[in-house]
Structures are given as C-alpha cells and as structure tokens.
Write a protein that holds these residues in place. Structure first.
Motif, short mmCIF file in Angstrom:
data_model
loop_
_atom_site.label_atom_id
_atom_site.label_comp_id
_atom_site.label_asym_id
_atom_site.label_seq_id
_atom_site.Cartn_x
_atom_site.Cartn_y
_atom_site.Cartn_z
N PRO A 126 0.81 -1.23 0.00
CA PRO A 126 0.00 0.00 0.00
C PRO A 126 0.85 1.28 0.00
N ILE A 147 -6.04 4.89 3.41
CA ILE A 147 -5.79 3.54 2.91
C ILE A 147 -5.16 2.69 4.00
N PRO A 354 -8.98 6.00 -5.67
CA PRO A 354 -9.25 5.62 -4.27
C PRO A 354 -10.25 4.48 -4.12
N LEU A 357 -8.29 1.34 -4.87
CA LEU A 357 -7.32 1.01 -3.83
C LEU A 357 -7.99 0.54 -2.55
N ARG A 358 -9.09 1.19 -2.19
CA ARG A 358 -9.81 0.75 -0.98
C ARG A 358 -10.34 -0.67 -1.16
#
Length: 374
Positions: A126, A147, A354, A357-358
């Motif tokens: 991450p 994150i 986002p 990625l989440r």
C-alpha cells in the motif's frame, strides 16, 4: 481579559514576521540566480532550490502564509484559463477517450513499479503504491491516510522525490529537447507574458468578482486544488463565451511562480524518514521510469493528433497542474490542452483510484484475517 486573545494574535504575527522576511529574501535570491543562469522555470525552481538548501544548511524554521500560496495558485489558474477557446474546447472533447486511456496506462505503470519497489525495499505494497501513483504530493499524502496499511511518512518521501524529479527534468526536456529548433505550438495561443491589454476598470472588477465567486464555490464544495481550478474555470468560461477578459501583467506571473516555488520548497522535508538513504535511489529511479514512460506515450499522442511533442509531453508528464501549466506557458505549448489532460488525471486519481485502492487493500486485509483465523 478581553484583550488577551488580541494580544496573543499580535505576538504571533510579530514572531512570524522575521521568518517570513527570511523566506521571502531566500526565495528572491534563488529566483534571481536561476534567472541569471537562464535555467528553466527560474522563478519557480530557483526559490524551491534556495529554500530547500537553506533549510538543510541552517535547520531554521521558515514561514510562508497560506494566503500567498493560494494567491499564487489563483494567478496561475486564471492565466491558464485564458488560453481556452471554442476550438480548443472542441479539440479537448474529441480527445477525452485518449485522456482516459493514457491516465489508466500511467496508473497501471505506477502500480507495476510499486510492486518491484516493495520487493526490493521491504516497504508494504500500500505504501509503495501510494508513493508511486502519479498524482499530486498533497493529494496522495491525504489519500494515504485513508488507505489501510499505508505509511504516510513513506508516501510523503517517495512522492517528494518523484515530484522533484519531474519538475526538474520535464521543464528541461521541454525547453531544450523539444522546443529548440523552431518548434511552434500546434495552434496559436495567448502569449500571457508579453500581453499588454489589461482591460478597463469595469472589466477588472467584473472578472474579479466572478473569479472570487467561482473559487469560493470550489472551496466550499471541496473540489481538488480549488484555488487553481476555480480561477481556471472562471477565465475559461469567460473567454469561451466571448467576454473580453483582461490579461495579467508579466510581474503577476513572476509572483505566482515565486509563491508556488517557495511553498513547494517549504513542503519538502528530506529528514522525515529514518531509512531515507535506502529508499532515495529507488524513489529517484521510479520517478525517472515514470517520466520515461510518459515520453513514450507522448510520442504516440503526438503521432495520432496534430499537436507538438512539447504539448503532448506536458499533457502526460506526471507533474502537478500548476508546474506543468507554468512550463507550458514558458515553451509556448498549447496551455488549454495541457490543462485539460492534467485536470482529467487529477479528477481520475482523486475519484476513481481511491475506490480501486480501498477495494484492493481492503480485500487483502480480509484475506489476511481469514488466514490467521485458520
């Protein structure tokens, strides 16, 4: 008792006056030296370099008002919006598919680099992903705090090195490699540096009111980089609609670059990470690789559309909107096209990435918990 808060406020302002003067003089000195040496973006990169070196040598606390940063961004945003025309707007609409494809390719390439950086340095994925994603420094740092597993200190360091790599290499390539030899912009653009028509008093007041209103709305609704997007949209809408928008005097462009350069220099803290010496070469190399990949995509964009290599490179270069906008002005590239591509990437990375990625790292957390449970 009533005057105690006022007294404290006055004392705070007095204490910040000397650091402010020191910061201003340092930035001016850097700008003058870079301008004297004919280095690219002298009034942005000069103050940035001078502030960074002065901080490292003296360890002193410098001060730069937030209002100066915001004011500089507003000036740059307004000047960039002046280059928009009906023709450029139509051209931008035609290239929306290319904007999406190129942005996705840049993000995917950043993810690939993040995987190798994570393997070679030992930092978690991450943090590596957030550190190599070609977005703005402040935007990526804020996003890293949302994150799971991302170390904001690592992200800040990697994004700082990437930003420095981009804003020093891209302008140099654009000015000395692509713009030499009589390269001309793909279509006529407004020369904001030599323009002398500053408008009547009524025009200035009207435009100022519109710019402040739209910028206030952008801040109120928490748009990304509102202090540059608000003025940019204001002047672009006025220009496309046929309103005679006043130009900025050349000194305003210099002041805007100075404000931005000092702000960027103050935001850099090399000693923020204990193992920064180990991470530095990987961060630098990843920045070079991203710039190289942008060059490859820029050449393809240049071959497909009737735009110069300079414009194509600045459209794709993983720098911030203000930095690439200033460079586009300097090399007389198509500022409206550069602003459109950079804005598209800003919104894509802030609103689409986002979510991905989440989902990705959230799913990894769930798998790790399942394995531990077994």
């Amino acid at each position: 008792m009533i005057f105690t808060p006022i007294t404290k406020l006055i004392n705070i302002r007095k204490q910040s006056q000397l650091p402010f003067v020191e910061t201003l003089l340092c930035g001016l000195l850097g700008g003058f030296l870079f301008n004297l040496l004919n280095l690219p973006l002298s009034w942005m990169l000069g103050p940035l370099t001078a502030i960074l070196i002065w901080k490292l040598l003296t360890k002193r606390d410098l001060y730069w008002p937030v209002s100066f940063r915001n004011g500089g961004q507003m000036l740059l945003g307004y000047s960039m919006g002046l280059s928009f025309t009906i023709a450029s707007a139509s051209q931008i609409v035609d290239q929306l598919p290319s904007m999406a494809i190129i942005t996705i390719l840049m993000v995917v390439f950043g993810l690939a680099i993040a995987f190798f950086v994570s393997k070679l340095t030992g930092i978690n994925i991450p943090s590596a992903v957030m550190g190599t994603t070609p977005g703005g420094l402040s935007q990526m740092v804020v996003l890293s705090e949302e994150i799971k597993g991302a170390d904001s200190t690592v992200v800040t360091f990697m994004q700082t090195i990437r930003m420095l790599t981009v804003i020093f290499i891209v302008p140099t390539l654009s000015i000395h490699a692509f713009s030499s030899g009589g390269t001309q912009p793909s279509k006529p653009t407004i020369d904001l540096v030599t323009q002398t028509e500053y408008g009547s008093f009524f025009q200035v007041i009207t435009v100022l009111a519109i710019v402040l209103f739209i910028t206030a709305c952008a801040v109120r609704f928490k748009c990304p980089t509102p202090w540059i997007i608000g003025p940019l949209l204001s002047s672009a809408i006025l220009t496309v609609s046929g309103f005679e928008t006043p130009q900025l005097p050349p000194i305003f462009i210099v002041l805007a670059q100075l404000c931005l350069g000092v702000y960027l220099g103050l935001g850099i803290n090399i000693n923020m990470l204990k193992n920064w010496k180990k991470l530095l070469p990987f961060s630098f190399i990843s920045g070079l690789l991203i710039v190289g990949f942008a060059l490859v995509l820029a050449y393809g964009l240049h071959m497909i559309y009737p735009i110069t290599m300079t414009t194509a490179f600045l459209c794709i270069a993983p720098g911030g909107l203000p930095e690439m906008g200033v460079t586009a002005h300097t090399v007389q590239a198509d500022v409206s096209m550069v602003a459109a591509y950079q804005l598209f990437r800003v919104f894509f990375i802030l609103f689409i990435v986002p979510i991905f990625l989440r989902y990705l790292f959230g799913r990894q957390d769930v798998l790790e918990e399942s394995v531990k449970a077994l």
